[in-house]
Design a protein around this motif. Sequence first.
Motif, PDB file in Angstrom:
ATOM      1  N   GLN A 212       5.024  29.743  26.682  1.00  0.00           N
ATOM      2  CA  GLN A 212       5.127  28.877  25.509  1.00  0.00           C
ATOM      3  C   GLN A 212       3.760  28.400  25.010  1.00  0.00           C
ATOM      4  O   GLN A 212       3.559  28.206  23.812  1.00  0.00           O
ATOM      5  CB  GLN A 212       5.971  27.645  25.835  1.00  0.00           C
ATOM      6  CG  GLN A 212       7.383  27.946  26.304  1.00  0.00           C
ATOM      7  CD  GLN A 212       8.113  26.674  26.701  1.00  0.00           C
ATOM      8  OE1 GLN A 212       8.182  25.703  25.941  1.00  0.00           O
ATOM      9  NE2 GLN A 212       8.667  26.655  27.901  1.00  0.00           N
ATOM     10  N   PHE A 213       2.823  28.206  25.957  1.00  0.00           N
ATOM     11  CA  PHE A 213       1.512  27.637  25.612  1.00  0.00           C
ATOM     12  C   PHE A 213       0.408  28.478  26.252  1.00  0.00           C
ATOM     13  O   PHE A 213      -0.307  28.015  27.146  1.00  0.00           O
ATOM     14  CB  PHE A 213       1.419  26.187  26.109  1.00  0.00           C
ATOM     15  CG  PHE A 213       2.550  25.300  25.671  1.00  0.00           C
ATOM     16  CD1 PHE A 213       2.562  24.710  24.415  1.00  0.00           C
ATOM     17  CD2 PHE A 213       3.633  25.055  26.523  1.00  0.00           C
ATOM     18  CE1 PHE A 213       3.601  23.892  24.007  1.00  0.00           C
ATOM     19  CE2 PHE A 213       4.683  24.236  26.133  1.00  0.00           C
ATOM     20  CZ  PHE A 213       4.669  23.661  24.862  1.00  0.00           C
ATOM     21  N   PRO A 214       0.216  29.707  25.795  1.00  0.00           N
ATOM     22  CA  PRO A 214      -0.724  30.618  26.468  1.00  0.00           C
ATOM     23  C   PRO A 214      -2.182  30.174  26.410  1.00  0.00           C
ATOM     24  O   PRO A 214      -2.987  30.597  27.248  1.00  0.00           O
ATOM     25  CB  PRO A 214      -0.519  31.940  25.717  1.00  0.00           C
ATOM     26  CG  PRO A 214       0.050  31.557  24.390  1.00  0.00           C
ATOM     27  CD  PRO A 214       0.900  30.357  24.661  1.00  0.00           C
ATOM     28  N   TRP A 215      -2.539  29.317  25.454  1.00  0.00           N
ATOM     29  CA  TRP A 215      -3.939  28.923  25.297  1.00  0.00           C
ATOM     30  C   TRP A 215      -4.456  28.020  26.422  1.00  0.00           C
ATOM     31  O   TRP A 215      -5.653  27.842  26.567  1.00  0.00           O
ATOM     32  CB  TRP A 215      -4.136  28.236  23.941  1.00  0.00           C
ATOM     33  CG  TRP A 215      -3.048  27.265  23.572  1.00  0.00           C
ATOM     34  CD1 TRP A 215      -2.942  25.960  23.922  1.00  0.00           C
ATOM     35  CD2 TRP A 215      -1.895  27.559  22.779  1.00  0.00           C
ATOM     36  NE1 TRP A 215      -1.802  25.403  23.416  1.00  0.00           N
ATOM     37  CE2 TRP A 215      -1.134  26.369  22.690  1.00  0.00           C
ATOM     38  CE3 TRP A 215      -1.418  28.707  22.118  1.00  0.00           C
ATOM     39  CZ2 TRP A 215       0.071  26.287  21.987  1.00  0.00           C
ATOM     40  CZ3 TRP A 215      -0.226  28.620  21.422  1.00  0.00           C
ATOM     41  CH2 TRP A 215       0.508  27.432  21.355  1.00  0.00           C
ATOM     42  N   TYR A 216      -3.554  27.452  27.221  1.00  0.00           N
ATOM     43  CA  TYR A 216      -4.017  26.604  28.323  1.00  0.00           C
ATOM     44  C   TYR A 216      -4.280  27.388  29.614  1.00  0.00           C
ATOM     45  O   TYR A 216      -4.936  26.884  30.521  1.00  0.00           O
ATOM     46  CB  TYR A 216      -2.984  25.514  28.634  1.00  0.00           C
ATOM     47  CG  TYR A 216      -2.690  24.575  27.497  1.00  0.00           C
ATOM     48  CD1 TYR A 216      -3.689  23.811  26.916  1.00  0.00           C
ATOM     49  CD2 TYR A 216      -1.384  24.439  27.014  1.00  0.00           C
ATOM     50  CE1 TYR A 216      -3.411  22.937  25.869  1.00  0.00           C
ATOM     51  CE2 TYR A 216      -1.088  23.567  25.976  1.00  0.00           C
ATOM     52  CZ  TYR A 216      -2.104  22.822  25.405  1.00  0.00           C
ATOM     53  OH  TYR A 216      -1.823  21.952  24.379  1.00  0.00           O
ATOM     54  N   GLY A 217      -3.746  28.588  29.719  1.00  0.00           N
ATOM     55  CA  GLY A 217      -3.925  29.388  30.930  1.00  0.00           C
ATOM     56  C   GLY A 217      -3.165  28.878  32.128  1.00  0.00           C
ATOM     57  O   GLY A 217      -3.619  28.999  33.274  1.00  0.00           O
ATOM     58  N   PHE A 218      -1.975  28.302  31.887  1.00  0.00           N
ATOM     59  CA  PHE A 218      -1.185  27.747  32.990  1.00  0.00           C
ATOM     60  C   PHE A 218      -0.848  28.773  34.067  1.00  0.00           C
ATOM     61  O   PHE A 218      -0.624  28.417  35.228  1.00  0.00           O
ATOM     62  CB  PHE A 218       0.116  27.146  32.460  1.00  0.00           C
ATOM     63  CG  PHE A 218      -0.047  25.873  31.682  1.00  0.00           C
ATOM     64  CD1 PHE A 218      -1.117  25.017  31.917  1.00  0.00           C
ATOM     65  CD2 PHE A 218       0.879  25.516  30.709  1.00  0.00           C
ATOM     66  CE1 PHE A 218      -1.264  23.835  31.206  1.00  0.00           C
ATOM     67  CE2 PHE A 218       0.749  24.331  29.986  1.00  0.00           C
ATOM     68  CZ  PHE A 218      -0.320  23.493  30.237  1.00  0.00           C
ATOM     69  N   ASN A 219      -0.796  30.046  33.690  1.00  0.00           N
ATOM     70  CA  ASN A 219      -0.429  31.084  34.663  1.00  0.00           C
ATOM     71  C   ASN A 219      -1.522  31.327  35.698  1.00  0.00           C
ATOM     72  O   ASN A 219      -1.256  31.863  36.776  1.00  0.00           O
ATOM     73  CB  ASN A 219      -0.095  32.395  33.959  1.00  0.00           C
ATOM     74  CG  ASN A 219      -1.288  32.960  33.188  1.00  0.00           C
ATOM     75  OD1 ASN A 219      -2.084  32.203  32.613  1.00  0.00           O
ATOM     76  ND2 ASN A 219      -1.407  34.273  33.142  1.00  0.00           N
ATOM     77  N   VAL A 220      -2.746  30.919  35.399  1.00  0.00           N
ATOM     78  CA  VAL A 220      -3.850  31.113  36.351  1.00  0.00           C
ATOM     79  C   VAL A 220      -4.401  29.803  36.899  1.00  0.00           C
ATOM     80  O   VAL A 220      -4.967  29.774  37.995  1.00  0.00           O
ATOM     81  CB  VAL A 220      -5.001  31.939  35.719  1.00  0.00           C
ATOM     82  CG1 VAL A 220      -4.559  33.366  35.474  1.00  0.00           C
ATOM     83  CG2 VAL A 220      -5.500  31.305  34.430  1.00  0.00           C
ATOM     84  N   ASN A 221      -4.229  28.703  36.165  1.00  0.00           N
ATOM     85  CA  ASN A 221      -4.781  27.432  36.654  1.00  0.00           C
ATOM     86  C   ASN A 221      -3.722  26.438  37.119  1.00  0.00           C
ATOM     87  O   ASN A 221      -4.059  25.369  37.638  1.00  0.00           O
ATOM     88  CB  ASN A 221      -5.679  26.774  35.593  1.00  0.00           C
ATOM     89  CG  ASN A 221      -4.936  26.461  34.297  1.00  0.00           C
ATOM     90  OD1 ASN A 221      -3.824  25.950  34.297  1.00  0.00           O
ATOM     91  ND2 ASN A 221      -5.575  26.766  33.173  1.00  0.00           N
ATOM     92  N   ALA A 222      -2.434  26.765  36.929  1.00  0.00           N
ATOM     93  CA  ALA A 222      -1.318  25.915  37.377  1.00  0.00           C
ATOM     94  C   ALA A 222      -1.420  24.489  36.848  1.00  0.00           C
ATOM     95  O   ALA A 222      -0.864  23.565  37.442  1.00  0.00           O
ATOM     96  CB  ALA A 222      -1.229  25.908  38.901  1.00  0.00           C
ATOM     97  N   GLY A 223      -2.138  24.314  35.734  1.00  0.00           N
ATOM     98  CA  GLY A 223      -2.237  22.988  35.127  1.00  0.00           C
ATOM     99  C   GLY A 223      -3.472  22.208  35.521  1.00  0.00           C
ATOM    100  O   GLY A 223      -3.679  21.094  35.025  1.00  0.00           O
ATOM    101  N   TYR A 224      -4.290  22.754  36.416  1.00  0.00           N
ATOM    102  CA  TYR A 224      -5.528  22.069  36.790  1.00  0.00           C
ATOM    103  C   TYR A 224      -6.551  22.173  35.656  1.00  0.00           C
ATOM    104  O   TYR A 224      -6.460  23.035  34.786  1.00  0.00           O
ATOM    105  CB  TYR A 224      -6.103  22.654  38.087  1.00  0.00           C
ATOM    106  CG  TYR A 224      -5.367  22.202  39.319  1.00  0.00           C
ATOM    107  CD1 TYR A 224      -5.733  21.041  39.991  1.00  0.00           C
ATOM    108  CD2 TYR A 224      -4.277  22.922  39.810  1.00  0.00           C
ATOM    109  CE1 TYR A 224      -5.048  20.609  41.124  1.00  0.00           C
ATOM    110  CE2 TYR A 224      -3.580  22.506  40.936  1.00  0.00           C
ATOM    111  CZ  TYR A 224      -3.976  21.351  41.590  1.00  0.00           C
ATOM    112  OH  TYR A 224      -3.289  20.929  42.696  1.00  0.00           O
ATOM    113  N   GLY A 225      -7.551  21.300  35.711  1.00  0.00           N
ATOM    114  CA  GLY A 225      -8.498  21.186  34.605  1.00  0.00           C
ATOM    115  C   GLY A 225      -9.616  22.204  34.631  1.00  0.00           C
ATOM    116  O   GLY A 225     -10.799  21.846  34.698  1.00  0.00           O
ATOM    117  N   THR A 226      -9.292  23.466  34.542  1.00  0.00           N
ATOM    118  CA  THR A 226     -10.289  24.529  34.495  1.00  0.00           C
ATOM    119  C   THR A 226     -10.942  24.576  33.113  1.00  0.00           C
ATOM    120  O   THR A 226     -10.420  24.005  32.145  1.00  0.00           O
ATOM    121  CB  THR A 226      -9.632  25.888  34.777  1.00  0.00           C
ATOM    122  OG1 THR A 226      -8.664  26.154  33.751  1.00  0.00           O
ATOM    123  CG2 THR A 226      -8.947  25.899  36.141  1.00  0.00           C
TER     124      THR A 226
END
Length: 257
Positions: A212-226
């Motif tokens: 839904q929100f590919p620009w945050y990179g949740f699939n690689v950072n799991a929501g951490y502040g990368t």
Amino acid sequence: MTTIQEIKNQLQQLQEPNQWLEELEADKRKGVQLAIAQWKKRYVKKQKLIEDFIQKQSFDNSYKRMPSCLIAGIDEAGRGPLAGPVVTAAVILPEGCTELVGVDDSKQISKEQRQHFARLIKEQAVAYSIHVQSATAIDELNIYQATKQSMEEAVGQLDIAPDVVLADAMNLIVKCPTHSIVKGDEKSLAIAAASILAKTTRDELMNDLHEQFPWYGFNVNAGYGTPQHLQGLATHGFCEHHRKTFEPIKSMWRDKR
């Protein structure tokens, strides 16, 4: 003479040292000596995993008032990220369960191992439950209370009530005796199993959010502040799955209001 490849194949099937292995030591071919060294390395690693498994299981058993007591381990994943839920899992393991040799703190094993063990844990467990605590609840309660509440919910949702609960560094209020274990996912087999279920479930949820929100990179950072995540925040702002009590979202939310 037996070929080196044939010897390698036989070594792949060998579980314990035996007379054949001792006799094989006399074979001076470099390929054979290398194969023997590799087998010994694998054997030592396997023995270490078995020893760790026995130690973790003995730790859990030390909290049993009687042999029939059911021990539930509980752990969480996702307390630190800027986005996504906290996920907690509770697991009651059966006696024995030697298929779980190698289970460890989810942070200490690979993604492939976590996924493999998650399937086995679900198959082997006497009972397990998983609770998802949303970012909204985290903002309303604070991260500590939200995690605590989620852990207590996970215990309450078990199909079979435990006699004792071992929680990873958290004091819980449930209907049975509980113990807060510092670094519990390193010491307890049940807590380690719970950590794997919590981690794999949360990773799946963050992968779904990435769609839904590919620009945050949740699939690689799991929501951490990368850097990628922070750049996504700078470009697109925050979404409903971000924690508004965590910086920098807290300041962004305040400025927006």
